[in-house]
Design an enzyme around this catalytic site. Structure first.
Site, short mmCIF file in Angstrom:
data_model
loop_
_atom_site.label_atom_id
_atom_site.label_comp_id
_atom_site.label_asym_id
_atom_site.label_seq_id
_atom_site.Cartn_x
_atom_site.Cartn_y
_atom_site.Cartn_z
N HIS A 42 0.87 -1.42 0.07
CA HIS A 42 0.06 -0.04 0.28
C HIS A 42 0.98 1.28 0.32
O HIS A 42 1.53 0.95 0.94
CB HIS A 42 -0.81 0.49 1.17
CG HIS A 42 -1.81 -0.95 1.71
ND1 HIS A 42 -1.42 -2.08 2.52
CD2 HIS A 42 -2.97 -1.50 1.18
CE1 HIS A 42 -2.42 -2.77 2.33
NE2 HIS A 42 -3.15 -3.15 1.38
N ASP A 80 2.56 1.96 3.02
CA ASP A 80 3.39 0.61 3.75
C ASP A 80 4.89 1.17 3.58
O ASP A 80 5.61 1.00 4.19
CB ASP A 80 3.00 -0.69 3.50
CG ASP A 80 1.60 -1.59 3.31
OD1 ASP A 80 1.46 -1.11 4.36
OD2 ASP A 80 1.44 -2.12 3.03
N MET A 109 2.22 -5.64 -7.81
CA MET A 109 1.02 -4.48 -7.50
C MET A 109 2.05 -3.85 -6.41
O MET A 109 1.89 -4.46 -5.57
CB MET A 109 -0.29 -6.27 -7.49
CG MET A 109 -1.25 -5.57 -6.76
SD MET A 109 -1.75 -5.65 -5.11
CE MET A 109 -2.20 -6.96 -3.81
N HIS A 122 -11.76 -14.53 2.09
CA HIS A 122 -12.52 -13.49 1.95
C HIS A 122 -14.32 -14.15 1.66
O HIS A 122 -15.64 -14.02 1.98
CB HIS A 122 -12.72 -11.86 1.23
CG HIS A 122 -11.44 -11.30 2.04
ND1 HIS A 122 -10.87 -10.32 1.33
CD2 HIS A 122 -10.90 -11.86 2.80
CE1 HIS A 122 -10.26 -10.16 1.82
NE2 HIS A 122 -10.28 -10.70 3.25
N ASP A 141 -5.25 -13.39 -4.31
CA ASP A 141 -4.91 -13.36 -2.56
C ASP A 141 -4.94 -14.96 -2.20
O ASP A 141 -5.83 -15.10 -1.37
CB ASP A 141 -5.66 -12.36 -2.12
CG ASP A 141 -4.92 -10.82 -2.29
OD1 ASP A 141 -3.62 -11.20 -2.94
OD2 ASP A 141 -5.20 -10.31 -1.53
N ASP A 173 -12.41 -12.33 9.95
CA ASP A 173 -11.09 -12.56 8.86
C ASP A 173 -9.71 -12.49 9.66
O ASP A 173 -8.78 -11.87 9.52
CB ASP A 173 -10.33 -10.97 8.35
CG ASP A 173 -9.79 -11.24 6.99
OD1 ASP A 173 -9.63 -12.44 5.91
OD2 ASP A 173 -8.89 -9.91 6.33
N ASP A 185 -7.26 -14.58 7.65
CA ASP A 185 -6.14 -14.70 7.16
C ASP A 185 -4.46 -15.56 7.43
O ASP A 185 -3.24 -15.27 7.44
CB ASP A 185 -5.32 -12.83 6.99
CG ASP A 185 -6.00 -12.17 6.46
OD1 ASP A 185 -6.59 -12.86 5.62
OD2 ASP A 185 -5.44 -10.69 7.11
N ASP A 213 -1.80 -13.93 0.87
CA ASP A 213 -2.12 -12.13 1.64
C ASP A 213 -2.57 -12.71 2.74
O ASP A 213 -3.54 -12.87 3.80
CB ASP A 213 -3.44 -11.58 0.92
CG ASP A 213 -3.92 -10.42 1.84
OD1 ASP A 213 -3.22 -10.37 2.30
OD2 ASP A 213 -4.90 -9.70 1.43
C1 GLT Z 1 -5.59 -5.44 4.14
C2 GLT Z 1 -6.66 -6.69 3.38
C3 GLT Z 1 -6.08 -7.88 2.31
C4 GLT Z 1 -6.30 -6.72 1.04
C5 GLT Z 1 -4.98 -5.64 1.41
C6 GLT Z 1 -4.75 -4.62 0.21
S1 GLT Z 1 -4.80 -5.15 2.93
O1 GLT Z 1 -4.76 -6.68 4.39
O2 GLT Z 1 -7.06 -7.73 4.20
O3 GLT Z 1 -6.92 -8.92 2.15
O4 GLT Z 1 -5.83 -7.40 -0.48
O5 GLT Z 1 -5.99 -3.62 0.11
MN MN Z 2 -6.57 -9.76 0.42
MN MN Z 3 -8.07 -10.94 3.87
#
Ligand code: GLT
Ligand code: MN
Ligand code: MN
Length: 386
Positions: A53, A56, A87, A219, A244, A254, A256, A286
């Protein structure tokens, strides 16, 4: 074996390996690393690319001179390591200015500021080599539907993207947009909640030709969906511009998590799909390491994402070459041509022929398919019993 190579195009965001383990209930547990240090960390684990970003890399309140110094240092780190920037994206969610969203904020000043910030961030990304630009509208949504008109919000979103698409073309940038959906968090509800919503929205854009999607495993799993199916539809429409990769238990915040660490079988179908169709854009992780990790464990996390992908790629290859699976698949998809007569487009004759055809409905209903046997072969294969 399972060593990442540049042709795999494995990338990480600065915000992923640089995640300090802050969560809504706890303070950071890992010290901050500079972007330059993170580029070196990524080189050490064998990654190919780094994404960021705007903020960042360059703090939101940096002067132009500070920006120039940061960018020069970052470019040096890229040159030293061979890491590339595939990206870039804009942070339109951390600063309090974006508490009601960016492109869909009710306040017209915020919407204009979001466009300005994105144009500057696009310039920064392009300067560092990015050819894909992600839009994740984390705060483009509501807590209360009393606060915003959904249709109006979608129009604002479209107006913003059309303006930015025209900006990219006007500058002559080699850059495509990839829209990333998420159903909720940090807003109670986020607009354009799934990849399917994004695909439909893209078809309404003036510069939709340079706009695709960036689906994220977590997501779609939050929304209870089959991620691979979302990806496959985007691919079929020529809109899978970025991806991602991470993992997520359905129905939760979320998470991740490390790629493949929760839903191994779904991850297998995804990798198999990407490899079968020859997806050749970045494979972006991600995700972030557990809050219990130190930076050694962060490296183990990053290596794990890539290793799991490569192991699943090998399993996909094994699936394709497995004799028993091949036989079952040819049995399942057998076609002796009897019903080719109506296909290849409508004619009145075909319609008449099909309308008068006698089907043995009971016999059709009696035909079984060996999907249990097939799926167990996949389980055997994934568990190393084949
Ligand atoms: C953030 C979000 C991600 C996005 C990123 C890009 S930022 O961490 O949870 O899923 O891909 O803005
Ligand atoms: Mn993402
Ligand atoms: Mn996420």
């Amino acid at each position: 074996m399972y060593e990442p190579r540049p042709e795999h195009k494995f990338s990480f965001g600065l915000w992923t390996v640089g995640n300090m383990g802050r969560d809504p209930f706890g303070e950071p547990v890992r010290g901050a690393k500079t972007p330059v240090e993170l580029v070196h960390l990524l080189a050490e684990v064998g990654a190919w690319g780094v994404n960021f970003h705007d903020n960042d890399l360059v703090p939101i309140d940096a002067t132009w001179a500070e920006r120039e110094k940061i960018v020069a240092d970052f470019k040096n780190a890229l040159d030293e390591t061979g890491i590339v920037v595939p990206m870039a994206t804009t942070n339109l969610f951390t600063d309090p200015a974006f508490r009601d969203g960016a492109f869909t904020a009710n306040d017209p000043a915020i919407r204009a500021y979001a466009i300005q910030k994105t144009m500057r961030a696009i310039d920064l990304g392009v300067e560092l080599g990015a050819t894909t630009y992600v839009f994740w509208g984390g705060r483009e949504g509501v807590e209360s539907d009393a606060s915003k008109d959904v249709v109006e919000a979608l129009r604002w979103f479209r107006e913003g993207l059309d303006f930015l698409g025209a900006y990219v073309k006007d500058q002559g940038y080699d850059l495509e947009f990839a829209l990333e959906s998420k159903p909720n968090e940090p807003r109670a509800d986020i607009y354009l909640a799934t990849t399917g919503n994004m695909l439909a929205f893209i078809s309404t854009l003036e510069h939709g030709d340079i706009v695709g999607v960036n689906p994220e495993v977590a997501h779609e799993h939050m929304a209870g969906l089959n991620f691979m199916h979302q990806v496959a539809q985007a691919w079929e429409m020529g809109k899978l511009f970025h991806i991602d990769l991470n993992d997520q238990w359905p129905g939760r915040y979320d998470q991740d998590l490390r790629f493949g660490s929760v839903s191994l079988k779904q991850a297998f179908w995804l990798v198999k799909f990407l490899e079968d169709v020859g997806y050749d854009r970045p494979r972006h992780f991600d995700a972030h390491a557990y809050r219990t990790a130190d930076y050694e464990d962060v490296k183990a996390f990053a290596r794990g994402c890539m290793r799991t992908y490569l192991m699943l790629e090998e399993k996909a290859e094994q699936f394709r070459n497995d004799q028993e699976i091949k036989e079952l698949l040819s049995q399942i998809t057998a076609d002796d041509g009897t019903y080719a007569f109506w296909r290849g487009g409508y004619t009145a004759d075909k319609a008449a022929q099909l309308k008068s055809h006698e089907f043995d409905r009971v016999a059709l209903g009696g035909r079984a398919q060996p999907y249990e046997r097939l799926d167990q072969l996949v389980v055997d294969l994934l568990l190393g019993a084949r």
